[in-house]
Design a protein around this motif. Structure first.
Motif, PDB file in Angstrom:
ATOM      1  N   LEU A   1      91.374  17.678  26.164  1.00 33.08           N
ATOM      2  CA  LEU A   1      90.074  17.587  27.068  1.00 33.08           C
ATOM      3  C   LEU A   1      89.264  18.793  27.053  1.00 33.08           C
ATOM      4  O   LEU A   1      89.498  19.722  27.124  1.00 33.08           O
ATOM      5  CB  LEU A   1      90.506  17.041  28.464  1.00 33.08           C
ATOM      6  N   ASP A   2      88.036  18.626  27.419  1.00 37.40           N
ATOM      7  CA  ASP A   2      87.154  19.734  27.994  1.00 37.40           C
ATOM      8  C   ASP A   2      86.981  19.659  29.183  1.00 37.40           C
ATOM      9  O   ASP A   2      87.417  18.870  30.211  1.00 37.40           O
ATOM     10  CB  ASP A   2      85.717  19.566  26.972  1.00 37.40           C
ATOM     11  N   LEU A   3      86.160  20.787  29.800  1.00 38.57           N
ATOM     12  CA  LEU A   3      86.163  20.721  31.284  1.00 38.57           C
ATOM     13  C   LEU A   3      85.148  19.911  31.988  1.00 38.57           C
ATOM     14  O   LEU A   3      84.982  20.156  33.014  1.00 38.57           O
ATOM     15  CB  LEU A   3      85.870  22.295  31.590  1.00 38.57           C
ATOM     16  N   ASP A   4      84.440  19.127  31.326  1.00 37.87           N
ATOM     17  CA  ASP A   4      83.969  17.875  31.852  1.00 37.87           C
ATOM     18  C   ASP A   4      84.794  16.604  31.867  1.00 37.87           C
ATOM     19  O   ASP A   4      84.361  15.624  32.367  1.00 37.87           O
ATOM     20  CB  ASP A   4      82.534  17.602  31.040  1.00 37.87           C
ATOM     21  N   GLY A   5      85.939  16.834  31.367  1.00 35.85           N
ATOM     22  CA  GLY A   5      86.938  15.853  31.441  1.00 35.85           C
ATOM     23  C   GLY A   5      86.819  14.895  30.501  1.00 35.85           C
ATOM     24  O   GLY A   5      87.294  13.770  30.354  1.00 35.85           O
ATOM     25  N   ASN A   6      86.007  15.102  29.222  1.00 33.24           N
ATOM     26  CA  ASN A   6      85.940  14.248  27.961  1.00 33.24           C
ATOM     27  C   ASN A   6      87.068  14.296  27.293  1.00 33.24           C
ATOM     28  O   ASN A   6      87.503  15.873  27.221  1.00 33.24           O
ATOM     29  CB  ASN A   6      84.779  14.647  27.302  1.00 33.24           C
ATOM     30  N   GLN A   7      87.708  13.616  26.909  1.00 28.52           N
ATOM     31  CA  GLN A   7      88.964  13.446  25.829  1.00 28.52           C
ATOM     32  C   GLN A   7      88.496  13.893  24.604  1.00 28.52           C
ATOM     33  O   GLN A   7      87.793  12.989  23.890  1.00 28.52           O
ATOM     34  CB  GLN A   7      89.793  12.202  25.679  1.00 28.52           C
ATOM     35  N   VAL A   8      89.031  15.126  23.904  1.00 23.62           N
ATOM     36  CA  VAL A   8      88.398  15.357  22.673  1.00 23.62           C
ATOM     37  C   VAL A   8      89.350  15.240  21.726  1.00 23.62           C
ATOM     38  O   VAL A   8      89.023  15.347  20.518  1.00 23.62           O
ATOM     39  CB  VAL A   8      87.822  16.687  22.614  1.00 23.62           C
ATOM     40  N   GLU A   9      90.490  14.868  22.012  1.00 25.20           N
ATOM     41  CA  GLU A   9      91.660  14.545  20.878  1.00 25.20           C
ATOM     42  C   GLU A   9      92.705  13.894  21.740  1.00 25.20           C
ATOM     43  O   GLU A   9      93.166  14.010  22.745  1.00 25.20           O
ATOM     44  CB  GLU A   9      92.235  15.907  20.085  1.00 25.20           C
ATOM     45  N   GLY A  10      93.538  13.307  20.732  1.00 22.42           N
ATOM     46  CA  GLY A  10      94.612  12.539  21.166  1.00 22.42           C
ATOM     47  C   GLY A  10      94.390  10.934  21.444  1.00 22.42           C
ATOM     48  O   GLY A  10      93.484  10.693  21.980  1.00 22.42           O
ATOM     49  N   THR A  11      95.523  10.269  20.919  1.00 21.82           N
ATOM     50  CA  THR A  11      95.120   8.794  21.036  1.00 21.82           C
ATOM     51  C   THR A  11      95.605   8.291  22.442  1.00 21.82           C
ATOM     52  O   THR A  11      95.185   7.034  22.752  1.00 21.82           O
ATOM     53  CB  THR A  11      95.854   8.049  20.031  1.00 21.82           C
ATOM     54  N   MET A  12      96.326   8.933  23.080  1.00 24.07           N
ATOM     55  CA  MET A  12      97.115   8.649  24.406  1.00 24.07           C
ATOM     56  C   MET A  12      96.281   8.881  25.493  1.00 24.07           C
ATOM     57  O   MET A  12      95.622   9.826  25.505  1.00 24.07           O
ATOM     58  CB  MET A  12      98.507   8.852  24.213  1.00 24.07           C
ATOM     59  N   ARG A  13      96.345   8.217  26.450  1.00 12.14           N
ATOM     60  CA  ARG A  13      95.778   8.435  27.975  1.00 12.14           C
ATOM     61  C   ARG A  13      96.642   9.696  28.431  1.00 12.14           C
ATOM     62  O   ARG A  13      97.568   9.846  28.318  1.00 12.14           O
ATOM     63  CB  ARG A  13      95.941   7.279  28.908  1.00 12.14           C
ATOM     64  N   PRO A  14      95.604  10.777  28.916  1.00  6.05           N
ATOM     65  CA  PRO A  14      96.232  12.281  29.578  1.00  6.05           C
ATOM     66  C   PRO A  14      96.842  11.689  30.802  1.00  6.05           C
ATOM     67  O   PRO A  14      96.663  10.548  31.404  1.00  6.05           O
ATOM     68  CB  PRO A  14      95.072  12.814  29.590  1.00  6.05           C
ATOM     69  N   SER A  15      97.585  12.482  31.443  1.00  2.73           N
ATOM     70  CA  SER A  15      98.350  12.360  32.565  1.00  2.73           C
ATOM     71  C   SER A  15      97.307  11.842  33.581  1.00  2.73           C
ATOM     72  O   SER A  15      96.207  12.327  33.769  1.00  2.73           O
ATOM     73  CB  SER A  15      98.811  13.804  33.105  1.00  2.73           C
ATOM     74  N   SER A  16      98.050  10.869  34.607  1.00  4.85           N
ATOM     75  CA  SER A  16      96.971  10.449  35.650  1.00  4.85           C
ATOM     76  C   SER A  16      96.705  11.632  36.459  1.00  4.85           C
ATOM     77  O   SER A  16      95.531  11.296  37.403  1.00  4.85           O
ATOM     78  CB  SER A  16      97.731   9.384  36.340  1.00  4.85           C
ATOM     79  N   ASP A  17      97.185  12.764  36.433  1.00  3.03           N
ATOM     80  CA  ASP A  17      96.979  13.814  37.531  1.00  3.03           C
ATOM     81  C   ASP A  17      95.625  14.623  36.737  1.00  3.03           C
ATOM     82  O   ASP A  17      95.695  16.108  37.313  1.00  3.03           O
ATOM     83  CB  ASP A  17      98.143  14.661  37.760  1.00  3.03           C
ATOM     84  N   THR A  18      95.144  14.463  35.503  1.00  2.00           N
ATOM     85  CA  THR A  18      94.301  15.325  34.773  1.00  2.00           C
ATOM     86  C   THR A  18      93.208  15.842  35.671  1.00  2.00           C
ATOM     87  O   THR A  18      92.688  17.026  35.500  1.00  2.00           O
ATOM     88  CB  THR A  18      94.003  14.570  33.617  1.00  2.00           C
ATOM     89  N   PRO A  19      92.569  14.907  36.527  1.00  2.00           N
ATOM     90  CA  PRO A  19      91.406  15.401  37.197  1.00  2.00           C
ATOM     91  C   PRO A  19      91.672  16.396  38.262  1.00  2.00           C
ATOM     92  O   PRO A  19      90.794  17.395  38.740  1.00  2.00           O
ATOM     93  CB  PRO A  19      91.075  14.001  38.002  1.00  2.00           C
ATOM     94  N   THR A  20      92.947  16.520  38.813  1.00  6.76           N
ATOM     95  CA  THR A  20      93.398  17.732  39.494  1.00  6.76           C
ATOM     96  C   THR A  20      93.523  18.944  38.609  1.00  6.76           C
ATOM     97  O   THR A  20      92.928  19.884  39.282  1.00  6.76           O
ATOM     98  CB  THR A  20      94.867  17.471  40.269  1.00  6.76           C
ATOM     99  N   HIS A  21      94.206  18.805  37.646  1.00  8.58           N
ATOM    100  CA  HIS A  21      94.266  20.123  36.715  1.00  8.58           C
ATOM    101  C   HIS A  21      92.792  20.452  36.340  1.00  8.58           C
ATOM    102  O   HIS A  21      92.633  21.756  36.402  1.00  8.58           O
ATOM    103  CB  HIS A  21      94.814  19.722  35.512  1.00  8.58           C
ATOM    104  N   LEU A  22      92.016  19.616  36.162  1.00  3.89           N
ATOM    105  CA  LEU A  22      90.485  19.865  35.655  1.00  3.89           C
ATOM    106  C   LEU A  22      89.857  20.594  36.838  1.00  3.89           C
ATOM    107  O   LEU A  22      89.144  21.779  36.526  1.00  3.89           O
ATOM    108  CB  LEU A  22      89.739  18.551  35.242  1.00  3.89           C
TER     109      LEU A  22
END
Lengths: 229, 229, 229, 229
Positions: free
Chosen positions: B59-80
């Motif tokens: 993902l990029d730092l705007d939260g856009n998924q730029v690679e990968g077909t699966m959904r990222p961890s549901s906690d991704t917005p916290t990491h971001l």
């Protein structure tokens, strides 16, 4: 140089992860050759996975490194101080094993609640005080050894081969590196059972002195009859 | 794209079950490449047994998924949110490791009772408040990150690489994904010993400040002398 | 001589480390052949790693060693005393298993808080008193057996195949060595859950008598219906 | 007959020792085929080491054994009663897993202290009362099921897939045998952390309702977004 001792100290170090006494690099074992006055200790901060017997560092009792390219354990000055004060110590162990460290953090010695303790350690396992700010600033690791040495001065230190350093963790010793690790395992087990025992009975008292004596002397001294001859 | 980082983040994720920090899929690790501004994270709800390095999501730092077909961890917005606020963070871990989570559920920070804690984390490990109903409804995972960011604003967040979220669990970080996992292991061990230490001595006080300083600065900063050069 | 029994007792001894009931050599198992009046026991202080079935020591019920070159377990006089008093005992185990030993150190019997306990042991697991100084000096290990025998005199000792010796640890028994080890495992599990149960509810009371009866007799006696025929 | 279901139930049974939920034979898993109205369950008292998928016993919902030479689990009437009352249950598990059993022995439900709990189970995990003497004598295992059924009557039983039976132990369920075991693992982990959390903070309160809701509905129902689609 001292290949056999380096192998023994290496083997003793490798027992720490085997017995669950260390996380990461939180422990070290040393052993001494009293004839040459040289001791062998784990290098500082090296993973147990990557450790080899050749990595062991050799020092003399003035603290000079006489072999090994790596830095010795940061706790080396504590080991050194103990070897200088206590001629019967042949091996020394430091760990952050969780139950013993919990007692150290709690600032309490471990009362002798039963025969598991009395079989190896005579009386309460002491917890020595914090170093003062001055002692820490002057020479933290060395003064840790000085403090332990003060406590055991004129005491039978081979009958109580363990000490807790307040807010820090345990040191144990033995006639060699292997026995020092053995005592570290005993300490952890005894620390665990003492904590649980107080949870089960908050009014618990130490075991009767005659029972402590029986078990200690069943295994130690002229009248011992445990094990094979 | 970012193959090495994906491999590193994958390896770091696989350390969670190795160190007993996760049950099922209750944890995730991410790592960031500051040059490209892209970060890599575990996919959501995938078993560790079945995970491969190619499954990692970019993902990029705007939260856009730029690679990968699966959904990222549901906690991704916290990491971001954490990566956006704290430029020195190179890796982040979230787990439900049992002792740290027990403190989080208890709503208490973990006092520094000893040198094991002070070796890695400077001072009390904080426990941040619950999100309000509004914050939860608006953007639960993002606002978890906002709350942590508020707490560490103007603090030395690399000297306290851990936080507890009340009634939830811990986040840890480090200069990379591997170090973030290392700190998650430290946190769990420290949380365990702090709880047992209070059981052994309910009146226990934190370790003296000078001892905390000594151990922290023995391992960190210009005067560090632990480990190999 | 008694090869099969020696193999059985050896196998039973090896279950102690398998089930996590012993550290080092802190345990021993014996088994008896009632026809010949001979019993077989672990040699004293021998590591489980190095033990073989041929090392087992054979004694008669007067305590004479009739086979084996090694010294029998130092606890042999306790086993002997129990075999002499209780004809249905076919195997005996002594360990320092941590939870049972914590109760022994606490000086408390283990109340029957649930069906796990009631499935195997009928009522409170007793904790017998300390031996007096005189009893210790006269014959410590034998008098440990005498004390246990006094407690169970006129009681259904096969319905309560376990006892705690104050400040020491547990003994368990069964129809053979294997069952005695099985009961040692049950005891440890029951001891653990009883301690935690009191932690969760300090006002907890023993399970209702009718529930204890139901579970005990579901597995024992004429009306048993648990397991295969 | 029902080979696939027998294999599934066998596999689910074998997860119990894998996840440390059983000692010896202290647990059983069943699964049902709703079309045929037949369910499959572990045979009574058979060691997990020796179990094969062909050993699984098949019964109908009147309790008639329709396949298998071995006796079914002694808890079969409890499973049967639950399947009869709750059409969405596809699998049921009973264990004596230590932490959940400690709460059952303590006679307390497990409050929802955090998101680990809320992710899977909505609200406090209930502890149902002891059966009366009459209920025990009449039909112990069946009445255990009747009691659980009474508790969950008119409740959303799939949102709380676990119950504690006072002085006994837990039952869990799921849409199939595998999910029922998954919930048994969750229950044990949640029970452990709840006990430790109360130890760390005796005044602890349940997690805020909005946080419980957020986590439960993040994983369940129309608005779920955890995991892969």
């Amino acid at each position: 140089m001292l290949e056999q001792l380096k192998r023994e100290v290496y083997e003793a170090n490798m027992l720490l992860p085997k017995y669950g006494l260390v996380t990461f690099t939180w422990g070290n074992v040393s052993g001494i050759d009293r004839e040459s006055g040289l001791f062998v200790i784990k290098p500082s901060g090296v993973d147990y996975d990557k450790l080899t017997w050749e990595d062991m560092v050799v020092l003399d009792l003035d603290g000079n490194q006489v072999e090994g390219t790596m830095r010795p354990s940061s706790d080396t000055p504590t080991h050194l101080e103990l070897y200088r004060n206590f001629p019967d110590m042949g091996g020394i162990v430091h760990t952050h094993s969780p139950w013993a460290t919990s007692w150290a953090q709690a600032g309490r010695g471990i009362p002798c609640y039963g025969t598991t303790h009395a079989d190896y350690m005579y009386g309460e396992i002491p917890c020595v005080r914090n170093l003062t700010k001055e002692e820490i600033e002057e020479a933290y690791e060395k003064n840790t050894g000085v403090l332990i040495a003060e406590h055991f001065k004129d005491k039978e230190y081979m009958a109580m081969p363990a000490v807790l350093c307040k807010n820090h963790g345990p040191f144990t010793w033995g006639k060699d590196a292997h026995e020092a690790v053995h005592n570290a395992v005993v300490l952890e087990e005894v620390a665990k059972m003492a904590a649980r025992c107080e949870m089960i009975n908050p009014e618990v008292q130490p075991a009767p002195q005659e029972l402590q004596d029986k078990h200690y002397y069943r295994k130690h001294g002229a009248g011992a009859y445990y094990g094979q001859k």
